[in-house]
Design a protein around this motif. Sequence first.
Motif, mmCIF file in Angstrom:
data_model
loop_
_atom_site.group_PDB
_atom_site.id
_atom_site.type_symbol
_atom_site.label_atom_id
_atom_site.label_comp_id
_atom_site.label_asym_id
_atom_site.label_seq_id
_atom_site.Cartn_x
_atom_site.Cartn_y
_atom_site.Cartn_z
ATOM 1 N N GLN A 1 0.203 -1.221 0.144
ATOM 2 C CA GLN A 1 0.191 -0.067 -0.145
ATOM 3 C C GLN A 1 0.715 0.968 0.359
ATOM 4 O O GLN A 1 0.027 2.390 0.100
ATOM 5 C CB GLN A 1 -0.608 -0.424 1.073
ATOM 6 C CG GLN A 1 -1.744 -1.255 1.154
ATOM 7 C CD GLN A 1 -3.060 -1.235 2.358
ATOM 8 O OE1 GLN A 1 -3.877 -0.445 2.627
ATOM 9 N NE2 GLN A 1 -2.698 -2.047 3.020
ATOM 10 N N THR A 2 2.131 0.889 0.512
ATOM 11 C CA THR A 2 2.903 2.296 0.329
ATOM 12 C C THR A 2 4.218 2.212 -0.947
ATOM 13 O O THR A 2 4.293 3.485 -1.150
ATOM 14 C CB THR A 2 3.580 2.169 1.684
ATOM 15 O OG1 THR A 2 4.501 1.268 1.813
ATOM 16 C CG2 THR A 2 2.978 2.390 2.749
ATOM 17 N N ILE A 3 4.658 1.521 -1.330
ATOM 18 C CA ILE A 3 5.741 1.013 -2.126
ATOM 19 C C ILE A 3 6.702 1.900 -1.233
ATOM 20 O O ILE A 3 7.385 2.358 -2.232
ATOM 21 C CB ILE A 3 5.069 2.150 -4.294
ATOM 22 C CG1 ILE A 3 3.749 0.660 -4.051
ATOM 23 C CG2 ILE A 3 6.073 1.352 -4.649
ATOM 24 C CD1 ILE A 3 3.612 -0.600 -4.119
ATOM 25 N N GLU B 1 0.330 5.879 -9.243
ATOM 26 C CA GLU B 1 -1.104 4.590 -9.080
ATOM 27 C C GLU B 1 -1.398 4.818 -7.547
ATOM 28 O O GLU B 1 -2.308 4.551 -7.412
ATOM 29 C CB GLU B 1 -1.075 3.933 -10.512
ATOM 30 C CG GLU B 1 -0.918 4.115 -11.846
ATOM 31 C CD GLU B 1 -0.233 3.405 -13.072
ATOM 32 O OE1 GLU B 1 -0.191 1.802 -11.999
ATOM 33 O OE2 GLU B 1 -0.532 3.512 -14.039
ATOM 34 N N VAL B 2 -1.040 4.120 -6.965
ATOM 35 C CA VAL B 2 -0.655 3.206 -5.947
ATOM 36 C C VAL B 2 -1.178 4.663 -5.214
ATOM 37 O O VAL B 2 -2.381 4.675 -4.219
ATOM 38 C CB VAL B 2 -0.172 2.340 -5.176
ATOM 39 C CG1 VAL B 2 -0.197 2.251 -3.945
ATOM 40 C CG2 VAL B 2 0.464 1.135 -6.047
ATOM 41 N N ASP B 3 -0.452 5.496 -4.651
ATOM 42 C CA ASP B 3 -0.386 6.803 -3.885
ATOM 43 C C ASP B 3 -1.710 7.002 -4.551
ATOM 44 O O ASP B 3 -2.406 7.736 -3.946
ATOM 45 C CB ASP B 3 0.390 7.918 -4.127
ATOM 46 C CG ASP B 3 1.287 6.869 -3.865
ATOM 47 O OD1 ASP B 3 1.640 6.643 -2.992
ATOM 48 O OD2 ASP B 3 3.266 8.290 -3.964
ATOM 49 N N GLN B 4 -2.304 7.555 -5.323
ATOM 50 C CA GLN B 4 -3.675 7.872 -6.422
ATOM 51 C C GLN B 4 -5.110 7.389 -5.786
ATOM 52 O O GLN B 4 -5.752 7.919 -5.385
ATOM 53 C CB GLN B 4 -3.255 8.089 -8.038
ATOM 54 C CG GLN B 4 -4.998 8.749 -8.038
ATOM 55 C CD GLN B 4 -5.235 9.324 -9.823
ATOM 56 O OE1 GLN B 4 -4.469 7.948 -10.514
ATOM 57 N NE2 GLN B 4 -5.771 10.169 -10.264
ATOM 58 N N VAL B 5 -4.587 6.140 -6.540
ATOM 59 C CA VAL B 5 -5.964 5.134 -5.109
ATOM 60 C C VAL B 5 -5.870 5.205 -3.608
ATOM 61 O O VAL B 5 -7.118 5.461 -3.080
ATOM 62 C CB VAL B 5 -5.320 3.882 -5.420
ATOM 63 C CG1 VAL B 5 -6.730 2.795 -5.206
ATOM 64 C CG2 VAL B 5 -5.822 3.443 -7.144
ATOM 65 N N LEU B 6 -4.907 5.447 -3.087
ATOM 66 C CA LEU B 6 -4.997 5.074 -1.601
ATOM 67 C C LEU B 6 -5.180 6.425 -1.416
ATOM 68 O O LEU B 6 -6.106 6.736 -0.282
ATOM 69 C CB LEU B 6 -3.602 5.179 -1.107
ATOM 70 C CG LEU B 6 -3.353 3.305 -1.412
ATOM 71 C CD1 LEU B 6 -1.754 2.978 -0.913
ATOM 72 C CD2 LEU B 6 -4.034 2.289 -0.445
#
Length: 187
Positions: A38-40, A119-124
């Motif tokens: 969730q943070t990469i 992308e992960v940051d945007q989703v989170l």
Amino acid sequence: MKQELKWIKAIKKRSSESAANQLIAKYYKEMYGFIYKQTIDQELAKDITQEIFISALKTIHLFNGKASFRTWLYKIANSRLIDYYRSKSYKQSQKTDVMDEVEIRTEESFTIKLEQKEEVDQVLQILAQFDQQNQYILRLKIFGEYTFAEIAEITNLTESTVKTKYYATIRKLKQLLKEGAFHAKFK
């Protein structure tokens, strides 16, 4: 499971460091993986994972065994993630986005890794706007790889309610991501 309960009992009664170390060792990789997905970010994932176990050990006297210790840890992990994504340090890091420490192997792998993180940051970021229960369900399903039945047991909801909340959250998330992508093109 019996060994786990013995460790918890030893921690509660004698503040056993050995039992605490064994309990942490049992779940460390799983919690780290949950956070990292969730943070990469390896260092951030290590920090948050450490916070999870510190919190768990400080409040272990509150663990009553109604749910499994693993479930209890995931609840703590979810709370820590929500706290992080609402924190000033996260918002500040989004504004400054320092790239000094990024190790560049090849330009292509760096670009792919950067795009995935964005992308992960945007989703989170969008997920952080949802209520805690919907966030929790989504995180357990996607990042914790729990089944709907397991999530229902953890959240004390029916399996159909969990599915409904999960799919509604996914639909709303997709909609918000589409709108965000659309707005980003015209800014």
